[in-house]
Design a protein around this motif. Structure first.
Motif, short mmCIF file in Angstrom:
data_model
loop_
_atom_site.label_atom_id
_atom_site.label_comp_id
_atom_site.label_asym_id
_atom_site.label_seq_id
_atom_site.Cartn_x
_atom_site.Cartn_y
_atom_site.Cartn_z
N SER A 26 -11.45 20.56 2.92
CA SER A 26 -10.20 19.82 3.00
C SER A 26 -8.99 20.74 2.87
CB SER A 26 -10.16 18.78 1.87
OG SER A 26 -8.88 18.18 1.77
N GLU A 27 -7.92 20.41 3.60
CA GLU A 27 -6.65 21.14 3.48
C GLU A 27 -6.04 20.97 2.09
OE1 GLU A 27 -4.00 19.72 6.49
OE2 GLU A 27 -5.23 20.47 8.13
N GLU A 61 -5.78 0.51 9.18
CA GLU A 61 -4.45 0.91 9.67
C GLU A 61 -4.18 2.38 9.44
OE1 GLU A 61 -1.82 -1.74 7.58
OE2 GLU A 61 -2.05 -3.34 9.06
N ARG A 62 -4.87 2.99 8.52
CA ARG A 62 -4.67 4.41 8.20
C ARG A 62 -5.82 5.29 8.71
NH1 ARG A 62 -2.27 0.97 5.16
NH2 ARG A 62 -0.21 1.46 4.32
N GLY A 63 -6.70 4.70 9.49
CA GLY A 63 -7.81 5.47 10.07
C GLY A 63 -8.84 5.90 9.05
N VAL A 116 0.85 -1.18 0.00
CA VAL A 116 0.00 0.00 0.00
C VAL A 116 0.89 1.24 0.00
CG1 VAL A 116 -1.81 1.25 1.22
CG2 VAL A 116 -1.78 -1.25 1.28
N ILE A 117 0.67 2.12 -0.98
CA ILE A 117 1.46 3.35 -1.10
C ILE A 117 0.54 4.52 -0.78
CG2 ILE A 117 2.79 4.82 -2.66
CD1 ILE A 117 3.28 2.19 -4.32
N GLU A 118 0.90 5.29 0.24
CA GLU A 118 0.14 6.49 0.59
C GLU A 118 0.57 7.62 -0.34
OE1 GLU A 118 0.26 7.34 4.78
OE2 GLU A 118 -0.03 5.23 5.29
N THR A 119 -0.37 8.46 -0.71
CA THR A 119 -0.07 9.58 -1.58
C THR A 119 -0.02 10.86 -0.76
OG1 THR A 119 -2.38 10.12 -2.08
CG2 THR A 119 -1.34 8.41 -3.44
N LYS A 120 0.22 11.99 -1.41
CA LYS A 120 0.29 13.27 -0.72
C LYS A 120 -1.06 13.73 -0.18
CE LYS A 120 -0.33 16.21 -4.78
NZ LYS A 120 0.23 17.25 -5.63
N ILE A 121 -2.15 13.09 -0.63
CA ILE A 121 -3.48 13.44 -0.16
C ILE A 121 -4.02 12.28 0.67
CG2 ILE A 121 -5.85 14.06 -0.81
CD1 ILE A 121 -4.73 15.30 -3.35
N LYS A 122 -4.34 12.56 1.92
CA LYS A 122 -4.84 11.53 2.83
C LYS A 122 -6.08 10.85 2.23
CE LYS A 122 -6.46 10.79 7.59
NZ LYS A 122 -5.78 9.59 7.88
N ASP A 171 -9.02 16.39 -5.30
CA ASP A 171 -9.77 16.61 -4.05
C ASP A 171 -10.76 17.75 -4.26
OD1 ASP A 171 -10.67 17.00 -1.47
OD2 ASP A 171 -8.68 17.02 -0.57
N ILE A 172 -12.06 17.43 -4.14
CA ILE A 172 -13.10 18.47 -4.28
C ILE A 172 -13.88 18.64 -2.97
CG2 ILE A 172 -13.28 18.27 -6.79
CD1 ILE A 172 -15.85 16.57 -6.33
#
Length: 183
Positions: A96-97, A41-43, A3-9, A91-92
Motif C-alpha cells: 500500500s502507498e 460508491e467509493r469502489g 460518510v466521511i472519507e479519511t486520508k487512507i482509502k 495500514d499494514i
C-alpha cells in the motif's frame, strides 16, 4: 448516513442519522443496504459480517494494535455505545502507498460515530472514560493462530494517542507486542 472519507482509502467514518426529542433518540445502528451503497460508491469491496463482539474497558485501558493474518484477516465496523474512546487503524498492507500510516477518530456513546476498518489494518483504542463499551462487527471469525499485534507506541508509526493525564493500562500480552518492522 453521512460518510466521511479519511486520508487512507478504505477507512471510513460513518455518522448515522439520529432522531431525537425530549423523550430520547432513535437511530439505525446498521443498515446493510446503506453500508453497501457507501462502499460501492467509493469502489470498495462489500464485506459479509460473521461475528459481533462487545467489550468493556475502564479509563486508560489501551488495547491493540491487533490484527488477524490471512486467511483469517478481519474487517471491523466499530462503534462505542457507552463512554468514549480514541480509536485507531494502521495500514499494514505492505504493498500500500499508505503502509504504516494511521487514522484516529473519537468514538462515543454521544457522537454515535462508527469506524469502518477493512482487512489489512491493525486496530487499537484507548478508553477515555470508565465503562467504555465497544461493539464491533467482523468479517471473519477469530483464529488464535492467526492473531498478530504491533506495540501501541511504535515510534515509526507515531500515533498521536491522547494520553495526557491518563495512566495507561495494557494487558500482559499487549506489553510485548512487536514493532511494525517485525511483523
Amino acid at each position: 448516513m453521512n460518510v466521511i472519507e479519511t486520508k487512507i482509502k478504505g477507512l471510513l467514518i460513518l455518522e448515522p442519522k439520529v432522531f431525537g426529542d425530549n423523550r430520547g433518540w432513535f437511530m439505525e445502528s446498521f443498515n446493510q443496504k446503506a453500508f453497501e451503497t457507501a462502499l460501492t460508491e467509493r469502489g470498495l469491496e462489500i464485506p459479509q459480517f460473521v461475528q459481533d463482539n462487545h467489550s468493556l474497558s475502564q479509563k486508560g485501558v489501551l488495547r491493540g494494535l491487533h490484527f488477524q493474518n490471512a486467511p483469517y484477516a478481519q474487517g471491523k465496523l466499530v462503534r462505542v455505545v457507552q463512554g468514549k474512546a480514541w480509536d485507531v487503524a494502521v495500514d499494514i498492507r505492505k504493498d500500500s502507498e499508505t503502509y504504516g500510516q494511521w487514522v484516529g477518530v473519537e468514538l462515543s456513546g454521544e457522537n454515535h460515530k462508527q469506524f469502518w476498518i477493512p482487512e489489512g489494518f491493525a486496530h487499537g483504542f484507548l478508553a477515555l472514560e470508565d465503562n467504555t463499551q465497544f461493539l464491533y462487527k467482523t468479517t471473519n471469525y477469530y483464529n488464535k493462530e492467526s492473531e498478530g499485534a504491533i506495540i501501541w507506541n511504535d515510534p515509526t508509526i507515531a500515533i498521536e494517542w491522547p494520553v495526557n493525564g491518563y495512566e495507561i493500562f495494557l494487558s500482559s500480552k499487549d506489553i510485548n507486542n512487536k514493532l511494525l518492522v517485525n511483523i
